[in-house]
Design a protein around this motif. Structure first.
Motif, PDB file in Angstrom:
ATOM      1  N   SER A   1       0.818  -1.221   0.000  1.00  0.00           N
ATOM      2  CA  SER A   1       0.000   0.000   0.000  1.00  0.00           C
ATOM      3  C   SER A   1       0.848   1.266   0.000  1.00  0.00           C
ATOM      4  O   SER A   1       0.317   2.370  -0.144  1.00  0.00           O
ATOM      5  CB  SER A   1      -0.929   0.000   1.225  1.00  0.00           C
ATOM      6  N   HIS A  48       3.276   3.760  -1.750  1.00  0.00           N
ATOM      7  CA  HIS A  48       3.534   4.087  -3.150  1.00  0.00           C
ATOM      8  C   HIS A  48       5.018   4.093  -3.487  1.00  0.00           C
ATOM      9  O   HIS A  48       5.391   3.981  -4.658  1.00  0.00           O
ATOM     10  CB  HIS A  48       2.920   5.455  -3.483  1.00  0.00           C
ATOM     11  N   THR A  62      -5.181  -9.831   2.005  1.00  0.00           N
ATOM     12  CA  THR A  62      -4.346  -8.882   1.255  1.00  0.00           C
ATOM     13  C   THR A  62      -5.152  -7.658   0.826  1.00  0.00           C
ATOM     14  O   THR A  62      -4.702  -6.516   0.992  1.00  0.00           O
ATOM     15  CB  THR A  62      -3.743  -9.558   0.009  1.00  0.00           C
ATOM     16  N   ALA A  63      -6.350  -7.894   0.287  1.00  0.00           N
ATOM     17  CA  ALA A  63      -7.183  -6.777  -0.190  1.00  0.00           C
ATOM     18  C   ALA A  63      -7.587  -5.860   0.953  1.00  0.00           C
ATOM     19  O   ALA A  63      -7.467  -4.622   0.848  1.00  0.00           O
ATOM     20  CB  ALA A  63      -8.429  -7.324  -0.894  1.00  0.00           C
ATOM     21  N   VAL A  64      -8.055  -6.450   2.051  1.00  0.00           N
ATOM     22  CA  VAL A  64      -8.510  -5.642   3.193  1.00  0.00           C
ATOM     23  C   VAL A  64      -7.360  -4.816   3.770  1.00  0.00           C
ATOM     24  O   VAL A  64      -7.495  -3.597   3.988  1.00  0.00           O
ATOM     25  CB  VAL A  64      -9.133  -6.541   4.288  1.00  0.00           C
ATOM     26  N   TYR A  84      -4.490  -4.042   2.369  1.00  0.00           N
ATOM     27  CA  TYR A  84      -3.987  -3.096   1.367  1.00  0.00           C
ATOM     28  C   TYR A  84      -4.823  -1.823   1.343  1.00  0.00           C
ATOM     29  O   TYR A  84      -4.285  -0.710   1.404  1.00  0.00           O
ATOM     30  CB  TYR A  84      -3.999  -3.765  -0.010  1.00  0.00           C
ATOM     31  N   TYR A  85      -6.160  -1.973   1.277  1.00  0.00           N
ATOM     32  CA  TYR A  85      -7.019  -0.788   1.215  1.00  0.00           C
ATOM     33  C   TYR A  85      -7.075  -0.046   2.548  1.00  0.00           C
ATOM     34  O   TYR A  85      -7.223   1.181   2.580  1.00  0.00           O
ATOM     35  CB  TYR A  85      -8.423  -1.178   0.733  1.00  0.00           C
ATOM     36  N   LEU A  86      -6.934  -0.784   3.645  1.00  0.00           N
ATOM     37  CA  LEU A  86      -6.829  -0.117   4.941  1.00  0.00           C
ATOM     38  C   LEU A  86      -5.546   0.703   5.013  1.00  0.00           C
ATOM     39  O   LEU A  86      -5.521   1.801   5.587  1.00  0.00           O
ATOM     40  CB  LEU A  86      -6.851  -1.138   6.081  1.00  0.00           C
ATOM     41  N   LEU A  92      -4.008   2.104   2.455  1.00  0.00           N
ATOM     42  CA  LEU A  92      -4.226   3.315   1.648  1.00  0.00           C
ATOM     43  C   LEU A  92      -5.070   4.327   2.417  1.00  0.00           C
ATOM     44  O   LEU A  92      -4.774   5.532   2.411  1.00  0.00           O
ATOM     45  CB  LEU A  92      -4.930   2.950   0.333  1.00  0.00           C
ATOM     46  N   ALA A  93      -6.128   3.823   3.072  1.00  0.00           N
ATOM     47  CA  ALA A  93      -6.995   4.723   3.843  1.00  0.00           C
ATOM     48  C   ALA A  93      -6.237   5.344   5.010  1.00  0.00           C
ATOM     49  O   ALA A  93      -6.409   6.531   5.317  1.00  0.00           O
ATOM     50  CB  ALA A  93      -8.209   3.950   4.360  1.00  0.00           C
ATOM     51  N   LYS A 153      -4.241   8.302   3.995  1.00  0.00           N
ATOM     52  CA  LYS A 153      -5.068   9.502   3.810  1.00  0.00           C
ATOM     53  C   LYS A 153      -5.461  10.098   5.151  1.00  0.00           C
ATOM     54  O   LYS A 153      -5.424  11.306   5.355  1.00  0.00           O
ATOM     55  CB  LYS A 153      -6.322   9.161   3.005  1.00  0.00           C
TER      56      LYS A 153
END
Length: 218
Positions: A46, A48, A158-160, A162-164, A166-167, A170
């Motif tokens: 996550s 960059h 992985t998806a959960v 990863y997006y956590l 990214l969140a 922010k």
């Protein structure tokens, strides 16, 4: 050195190989921090500034889980329940009578679903493959449950994460750290509660095992 710092210091391809290896060995029956490694790799993906793909992290974890469980199944089928007695004497913290008894109880009650959902539970993640083999579960059924469970667990985690991740970036950039702290505290609380309930079940089954052993000697 933490799992996170190790993964951050190696090239992306090596990250995928390490994740697959750790999870494969854990699935085979060796107590390793597979879930921690997966979460760490997903969090790194996550960021960059690192060239780590969440898709390949999930793929490596899935393949490692399927292969490791299949090898564990073969070992359990060959050596039977005697394998767990020997492991219990050497590694009572992970393969004690209570751990094995609880896993067997779940297998007898849920059958092939214990393999699927076992991927999400630390105790069964280590025992599922060898125990399924020792209990002579049909391999085709085991493989189907193993593969779908591995895909859901590895891909979903992985998806959960990863997006956590990214969140969280922010939230932190906007100084909204309170929600992140609450989420971490709730997550830790739920994990500790699950561990405590599992420990109580294991202790209870170990006491029953000790009592049964005494009765046999009498």
């Amino acid at each position: 050195m933490t799992v996170d710092s190790i993964l951050e210091s190696i090239p992306p391809l090596a990250v995928y190989l390490v994740i697959g290896l750790i999870i494969g060995l854990e699935s085979l029956g060796i107590p390793l921090p597979g879930e921690i490694a997966l979460v760490s790799a997903a969090l790194l993906a996550s960021r960059h500034n690192l060239d780590i793909s969440p898709v390949w992290v999930g793929t490596a974890a899935t393949i490692g889980a399927i292969i490791g469980d299949s090898i564990g199944y073969s070992i359990g089928r060959r050596y039977g329940m005697g394998l767990f007695e020997r492991l219990g004497r050497r590694f009572p913290k992970h393969f004690g009578p209570g751990h094995v008894a609880l896993a067997k109880q779940l297998f007898h009650r849920w059958g092939v679903w214990a393999v699927f959902f076992g991927r999400f539970i630390a105790l069964l993640r280590i025992l599922a493959g060898p125990l399924a083999g020792a209990l002579r579960m049909r391999y085709s059924r085991f493989l189907a449950a193993n593969a779908t469970g591995a895909l859901c667990w590895a891909g979903g985690t992985t998806a959960v994460v990863y997006y956590l991740g990214l969140a969280a970036e922010k939230w932190l950039s906007r100084f909204s750290w309170i929600g992140l702290v609450i989420a971490v505290v709730v997550g830790i609380g739920l994990t500790l509660l699950l561990k405590e309930r599992t420990k109580k079940l294991i202790d209870q089954l170990e006491d029953e095992h000790d009592w049964e052993t005494l009765r046999r000697h009498d």
